[in-house]
Design a protein around this motif. Structure first.
Motif, PDB file in Angstrom:
ATOM      1  N   VAL A  78       0.506  -1.103 -14.659  1.00 21.41           N
ATOM      2  CA  VAL A  78       0.729   0.066 -13.538  1.00 21.41           C
ATOM      3  C   VAL A  78       2.060   0.722 -13.790  1.00 21.41           C
ATOM      4  CG1 VAL A  78       1.382   0.412 -11.234  1.00 21.41           C
ATOM      5  CG2 VAL A  78      -0.650  -1.157 -12.007  1.00 21.41           C
ATOM      6  N   THR A 107       0.740  -1.177   0.013  1.00 21.70           N
ATOM      7  CA  THR A 107      -0.160  -0.044  -0.044  1.00 21.70           C
ATOM      8  C   THR A 107       0.913   1.326   0.188  1.00 21.70           C
ATOM      9  OG1 THR A 107      -1.834  -1.394   1.331  1.00 21.70           O
ATOM     10  CG2 THR A 107      -1.784   1.212   1.244  1.00 21.70           C
ATOM     11  N   ARG A 108       1.881   1.351   0.770  1.00 19.78           N
ATOM     12  CA  ARG A 108       2.853   2.444   0.861  1.00 19.78           C
ATOM     13  C   ARG A 108       3.448   2.599  -0.625  1.00 19.78           C
ATOM     14  NH1 ARG A 108       5.265   0.886   4.926  1.00 19.78           N
ATOM     15  NH2 ARG A 108       7.126  -0.056   4.040  1.00 19.78           N
ATOM     16  N   HIS A 109       3.897   1.589  -1.243  1.00 21.60           N
ATOM     17  CA  HIS A 109       4.464   1.629  -2.492  1.00 21.60           C
ATOM     18  C   HIS A 109       3.479   1.818  -3.616  1.00 21.60           C
ATOM     19  CE1 HIS A 109       8.762   1.120  -1.057  1.00 21.60           C
ATOM     20  NE2 HIS A 109       8.221   0.467  -0.156  1.00 21.60           N
ATOM     21  N   ARG A 110       2.327   2.061  -3.449  1.00 25.06           N
ATOM     22  CA  ARG A 110       1.163   2.195  -4.343  1.00 25.06           C
ATOM     23  C   ARG A 110       0.916   0.784  -5.406  1.00 25.06           C
ATOM     24  NH1 ARG A 110       2.067   7.490  -7.404  1.00 25.06           N
ATOM     25  NH2 ARG A 110       4.013   6.767  -7.379  1.00 25.06           N
ATOM     26  N   GLU A 111       1.122  -0.388  -4.813  1.00 22.28           N
ATOM     27  CA  GLU A 111       1.129  -1.559  -5.469  1.00 22.28           C
ATOM     28  C   GLU A 111       0.164  -2.582  -4.987  1.00 22.28           C
ATOM     29  OE1 GLU A 111       5.184  -3.143  -5.745  1.00 22.28           O
ATOM     30  OE2 GLU A 111       5.402  -2.082  -7.593  1.00 22.28           O
ATOM     31  N   VAL A 112      -0.985  -2.135  -4.378  1.00 19.89           N
ATOM     32  CA  VAL A 112      -1.906  -2.559  -3.721  1.00 19.89           C
ATOM     33  C   VAL A 112      -2.761  -3.584  -4.969  1.00 19.89           C
ATOM     34  CG1 VAL A 112      -3.738  -1.071  -3.391  1.00 19.89           C
ATOM     35  CG2 VAL A 112      -3.654  -2.871  -1.934  1.00 19.89           C
ATOM     36  N   ARG A 133       2.294   4.618 -14.776  1.00 16.14           N
ATOM     37  CA  ARG A 133       2.761   5.560 -14.140  1.00 16.14           C
ATOM     38  C   ARG A 133       3.863   6.292 -15.174  1.00 16.14           C
ATOM     39  NH1 ARG A 133       4.844   2.015  -8.943  1.00 16.14           N
ATOM     40  NH2 ARG A 133       2.632   2.026  -7.856  1.00 16.14           N
TER      41      ARG A 133
END
Length: 809
Positions: free
Chosen positions: A424, A390-395, A428
């Motif tokens: 993803v 979640t912190r690395h935006r890969e949830v 980005r």
């Protein structure tokens, strides 16, 4: 070396004085460390119930779990490249193996395990193990979470006294009926197992610390077995057929494409889990003090070979697929193992148990093993992993992989995860925000994200909104810019500058590469690490003397403002000359690249004045870069540099009070909290001291070097490195290094003699007062050492690596 030099002719009569050659040593005795023996017992007690539980979860013969545990310990432990990783039947392989058994039968599944092992051997020979680590951690964590959910849902039916279905949707659909038809005996045994698994590691007090050393899995299964035996509960128990009827591998039978997909899936899961486990074990080993030097880092290609060999043997003997197991490996490291002997011993214990403990193993209730495996599956859904992705935006990648594994299968879930991860990454890469803001000082253009050709139309449209002749700042907040965007930005900059405007292109983060350097006067500078200079490779000028061309250019600061070195990594690059032009170019680079980042901080320091916390006294040697080795910036250190990092004792007629004045100013005016005297390897002043002869002309250098004579006097003679201060547990390499270390200790004594220092040391106070530190920087190793407060066993000073020193103060 003297044995290689021919002896003179008259030396024949003295040959009898040489001692005779000692007999060759006998064969080395095989020894096993006590720590390995105790660790192997701990791992065995964990592996035995888990191996049976995983075999139960896959639907394989229960002996297959014992075979895999024994082979994983002995074969993979002996051949593998990670000495402390324990291999065996892993929970991550449960879903794959269960699908194979249901689709192809047990004997074909064993053949698939053999083929997967051969594939691993081939990959290990091709040395591609590192490429497995390129898989996104979100995909790996999602795969393990999906497998964990599948395991937990299936084993829940056995916990409740029923029979699991073949897939998660069917298990979920059958769950309401199963809850309506509970079997109290199975539920009671399972509840006791889960309760002990949860509470046993949390027992309080001294008794809890003692009993907590026993594995919770073993205690839980043993207690459930005892409960079932003492109360006479009627429930399914472990059924181990005779070894004479144990099924071995057979020729694979099934569609070729299906078998190939099965082999690839097994190879992928086994290899990735084992390699990631080896990396995790390296981290655990590094965290254990005193073990780093005894246990080598993992050789991932050899680990892949070891896993392949183990799978070939396990499949041939009718065992489950094998991979590195995180639970057993972490227990092995925590129990104090120091070599691969602990892993091999645990495999031997499994063989003994499989042959001699059949009657005891058949008393274990299946519900207890199912509860144990269900808890392992639930732990595979790690909240820490979810927070990380979640912190690395890969949830999204994590969720899709988990869902794919749960509802479609391991290979399908991983493929979906890879596809989403690629999507993803492309999103980005193409998601670029470009804003334009007009301020009093000019126009500010902010580019957020990666600058590629897809963003060139928007970038060009925004750039042309800046009026001719205006001042503009383009701030790039990204880590990548392709050639099309670079040319667009450079062409606009040239045109706008030619029309009377100004353009300042900056990056938000220090060290960010903003644009390719312009080749001027054959200067082909390229960015180096954050603190290094840009170096130029230019041919020597025609008027330069022959030896002038070998001088390196000394530049100014790069993006972080540090002082650079010379040349490239490991040597000098090109042939350069030093000139005022080079200095001006370096200053220009500072003004263009560094000044915008440090201007605000320097402005604050200019208003508030300097308030450094440390006085750092070191040598003038150009290789000792104080800001680099201390990770400090403007206003952090009050630095004094001189030849030899000398602190002249007070009252000497040295003719130079600059060091004493700096000490007085730092202590009495700046109120520094600590003073550090830093020596370094290869010090020219120490070499000059060793080569100084009495008498002769008293040059300024000789007069200054006399401050090092007390250091020379306290340095033991000889060249064997014996005596004197030690470096991280070893003696100094030679007399020069011994003198460098002794000089740091001696200069600290001189420092204490200064009135301002002695007064500050005596004052102390609640805030700790002034502290003195000795430091030694080994240039060749790029390693800093701090003088320890306690002396060694022989009373000599000891310098310890900074990473081994407690820096919490």
């Amino acid at each position: 070396m003297s044995a290689c030099v021919p002896a003179p002719a008259d030396s024949a009569r003295t040959k009898h004085v040489h001692p005779p050659h000692s007999p060759p040593p006998g064969p080395r005795r095989f020894r096993i460390a006590g720590a390995d023996v105790s660790a192997s017992i701990a791992v065995f007690l964990i592996a035995l119930p888990l191996s049976l539980g995983i075999a139960l979860a896959t639907g394989a013969p229960l002996q297959a779990g014992l075979v895999a545990a024994a082979v994983g310990g002995i074969v993979a432990g002996r051949i593998g490249g990670c000495p402390l990783q324990v291999s065996g039947p892993a929970a991550g392989l449960t879903v794959v193996t269960a699908d194979l058994i249901q689709q192809y039968g047990w004997r074909t599944t064993c053949a698939i395990t053999v083929l997967a092992g051969l594939a691993q051997l081939g990959l290990g020979c091709l040395r591609v193990a590192r490429s497995a680590l390129a898989v996104s951690p979100a995909i790996v964590h999602g795969m393990l979470a999906g497998i964990g959910v599948t395991i937990a849902v299936a084993q829940l039916h056995i916990v409740l006294g029923g029979t699991p279905q073949s897939a998660v949707p069917e298990n979920l659909a059958a769950l309401p009926a199963q809850l309506a038809n509970l079997h109290p005996a199975d539920v009671a045994v399972s509840a006791l197992t889960l309760t002990l698994l949860f509470l046993w590691p949390r027992l309080p007090g001294r008794v809890g610390r003692v009993l907590g050393k026993l594995p919770a899995a073993l205690i839980a299964v043993a207690a459930a077995t005892a409960l079932a035996a003492l109360t006479g509960l009627r429930l399914p128990k472990v059924d181990l057929p005779s070894w004479s009827s144990h099924a071995l591998a057979a020729l694979p039978d099934g569609p070729v494409l299906g078998l190939v997909a099965a082999v690839l899936t097994t190879t992928l899961v086994c290899s990735v889990q084992s390699l990631l486990g080896a990396v995790a074990v390296d981290k655990l080993v590094a965290a254990r003090p005193g073990l780093t030097g005894r246990v080598r880092r993992s050789d991932l290609d050899r680990e892949l070979l070891g896993q392949g060999a183990a799978n070939v043997v396990s499949g041939s003997l009718g065992g489950l697929p094998i991979a590195g197991v995180a639970v057993r490996s972490s227990a092995n490291v925590a129990a104090g193992a120091v070599s691969r002997n602990s892993t091999m011993l645990h495999g031997g214990y499994v063989v003994i148990a499989a042959l001699l403990l059949f009657p005891a193993l058949e008393l274990i209730p299946l519900a207890s093993l199912a509860a144990l495996v269900m808890s392992v599956g639930l732990k595979m859904v790690s909240l820490n992993h979810i927070r990380t992705v979640t912190r690395h935006r890969e949830v999204l990648v994590y969720a899709v992989t988990t869902g794919g594994v749960v509802f479609f299968g391991v290979l399908e879930g991983v493929a979906l995860g890879i596809a989403v991860a690629v999507g993803v990454a492309l999103h980005r890469l193409t998601r670029t925000r470009i804003t334009h803001e007009e301020t009093e000082g000019g126009h500010h253009i902010h580019v957020r994200g990666q600058l590629t050709f897809l963003a060139v139309p928007r970038l060009s449209r925004v750039l042309h909104q800046v009026p001719h002749g205006a001042d503009a700042v383009v701030e790039l907040d990204g880590s990548f810019m392709d050639h099309a965007a670079y040319e667009t930005l450079q062409d606009w900059q040239k045109t706008h500058t030619a029309q009377g405007g100004s353009v300042d292109i900056t990056g938000r983060r220090p060290g960010l590469r903003i644009s390719e350097p312009v080749e001027v006067d054959d200067c082909r500078c390229r960015p180096w690490t954050a603190w290094r200079n840009h170096q130029c490779e230019r041919p020597p000028t025609a008027t330069a003397p022959p030896d002038a061309g070998s001088q390196d250019t000394t530049g100014v600061a790069d993006l972080t403002g540090g002082t650079g070195g010379t040349g490239g990594a490991g040597g000098r690059e090109g042939t350069t000359t030093s000139s005022p032009t080079d200095l001006a170019r370096g200053i220009s680079a500072f003004q263009r690249n560094t000044a915008p980042h440090v201007r605000g901080e320097l402005a604050r320091l200019a208003r508030e004045g300097q308030q450094p916390s440390q006085l750092f006294l070191t040598c003038a040697d150009s290789r000792v870069v104080t800001s680099m080795i201390t990770s400090s910036g403007p206003g952090d250190l009050f630095v004094v540099r001189n030849v030899g990092n000398f602190v002249p004792p007070p009252g000497e007629e040295s003719g130079d009070d600059s060091v004493a004045a700096a000490i007085e100013y730092a202590v009495d005016v700046l109120k520094v909290r600590s003073i550090t005297v830093c020596g370094h390897s290869g010090c020219g002043a120490m070499q000059a001291l060793l080569g100084t002869e009495p008498g002769g002309a008293q040059t300024p250098l000789k007069r200054w070097l006399r401050h090092g004579l007390p250091s020379l006097a306290r340095t033991p003679g000889g060249g064997d490195g014996a005596g004197g201060p030690r470096l991280a547990g070893r003696a100094a390499a030679d007399t020069a290094e011994r003198l460098c270390l002794a000089n740091v200790v001696q200069q600290l004594e001189h420092l204490r003699a200064h009135e301002s220092v002695s007064r500050a040391l005596a004052a102390g106070g609640a805030d700790g007062g002034l502290e003195l530190h000795g430091m030694y920087f080994h240039v060749g190793e790029a390693q800093a050492y701090l003088l320890a407060e306690e002396a060694g066993e022989d009373g000599e000073a000891v310098f310890r690596r900074v990473l081994e020193t407690d820096l919490t103060a």
